[in-house]
Design a protein around this motif. Sequence first.
Motif, PDB file in Angstrom:
ATOM      1  N   GLU A 105       0.855  -1.180  -0.040  1.00 16.50           N
ATOM      2  CA  GLU A 105      -0.089  -0.077  -0.062  1.00 16.50           C
ATOM      3  C   GLU A 105       0.834   1.405   0.190  1.00 16.50           C
ATOM      4  N   ASP A 106       2.103   1.064  -0.283  1.00 18.15           N
ATOM      5  CA  ASP A 106       3.283   2.168  -0.397  1.00 18.15           C
ATOM      6  C   ASP A 106       2.788   3.178  -1.355  1.00 18.15           C
ATOM      7  N   GLU A 107       2.967   4.452  -1.035  1.00 15.12           N
ATOM      8  CA  GLU A 107       2.684   5.674  -2.150  1.00 15.12           C
ATOM      9  C   GLU A 107       3.684   5.235  -3.345  1.00 15.12           C
ATOM     10  N   ASN A 108       4.779   4.707  -3.170  1.00 16.16           N
ATOM     11  CA  ASN A 108       5.705   4.619  -4.300  1.00 16.16           C
ATOM     12  C   ASN A 108       5.549   3.407  -4.871  1.00 16.16           C
ATOM     13  N   TYR A 109       5.379   3.593  -6.308  1.00 15.71           N
ATOM     14  CA  TYR A 109       4.967   2.389  -7.096  1.00 15.71           C
ATOM     15  C   TYR A 109       5.989   1.546  -7.164  1.00 15.71           C
ATOM     16  N   VAL A 110       7.258   1.822  -7.258  1.00 13.97           N
ATOM     17  CA  VAL A 110       8.496   0.821  -7.231  1.00 13.97           C
ATOM     18  C   VAL A 110       8.352   0.025  -6.021  1.00 13.97           C
ATOM     19  N   VAL A 111       7.919   0.452  -4.951  1.00 17.48           N
ATOM     20  CA  VAL A 111       7.930  -0.726  -3.595  1.00 17.48           C
ATOM     21  C   VAL A 111       6.702  -1.380  -3.851  1.00 17.48           C
ATOM     22  N   ARG A 112       5.593  -0.839  -4.486  1.00 18.17           N
ATOM     23  CA  ARG A 112       4.343  -1.728  -4.860  1.00 18.17           C
ATOM     24  C   ARG A 112       4.744  -2.671  -6.005  1.00 18.17           C
TER      25      ARG A 112
END
Length: 256
Positions: A105-112
């Motif tokens: 659910e992180d705001e950073n798409y790379v993390v998702r």
Amino acid sequence: MKISEYRSSKIKLAGNPKTPKEILERLSKDKDIRIRVCVAENPNTPPEILAKLSKDENKDIRRLVARNPHSPKEILIEFSKEKEMKAEVALNIKTPEEVLSRLAEDENYVVRLRVALNPKTPKNVLSKLSKDKNDAVKEAVASNPNTPKNILAILSKESYWRIRKSVALNPHTPKKIFEKLAKDKESRVRRDLAKNPYTPKDILVKLSKDTDVFVRWGVAKNPNTPIKVLNQLRNDKDPYLSHNAQVYYNFRALEF
């Protein structure tokens, strides 16, 4: 021994999976960053040494610790709270499920994206990520071998061809979906389906007659392709394909 040769031997020792724990312990304290880097990414570095390296002043070393599957659970949990470490923890196959769920659910798409790529990500988390607003994240979900079949079915209908392409390469995609993708209007989807070693033989037979030469190439290279199909491809109208089909046919014929 020259200093450069001595350093080189220490670097090799630090990265060698067979290096004893006592030596890795000593190398993990070396002043040379390159040596500590090798210890941090060594697949057999013990958890206690990785725990110490997690406090290293060098960010790259800490990132490698965050990726290492032998890193202690507590270290991964702490790293998952650091902005610069989240993406590394997201890829670690030993990251706790509750942490992966939070990072999804992180705001950073790379993390998702990296959570979506992790083969240990729980099915329920992958299901949520399959609805992500970012196509790259959905593409990663489509490629994950742990993605539920019903989600793969939904993703196979996505308008973005790269998502369908990933479904075509997924080893757990159901045959019914493979059959549908074999008729996909985008040739690049059919090309990857032809390459997939899990594609059923009867679908490979159909793809061997595809109008796109690269689809037929994929069939020729596929280890699951029936030898009689390879025999037919030896007479393909494309001279390069026919030549290579002959080579593949001869190789496979030796197995019989």
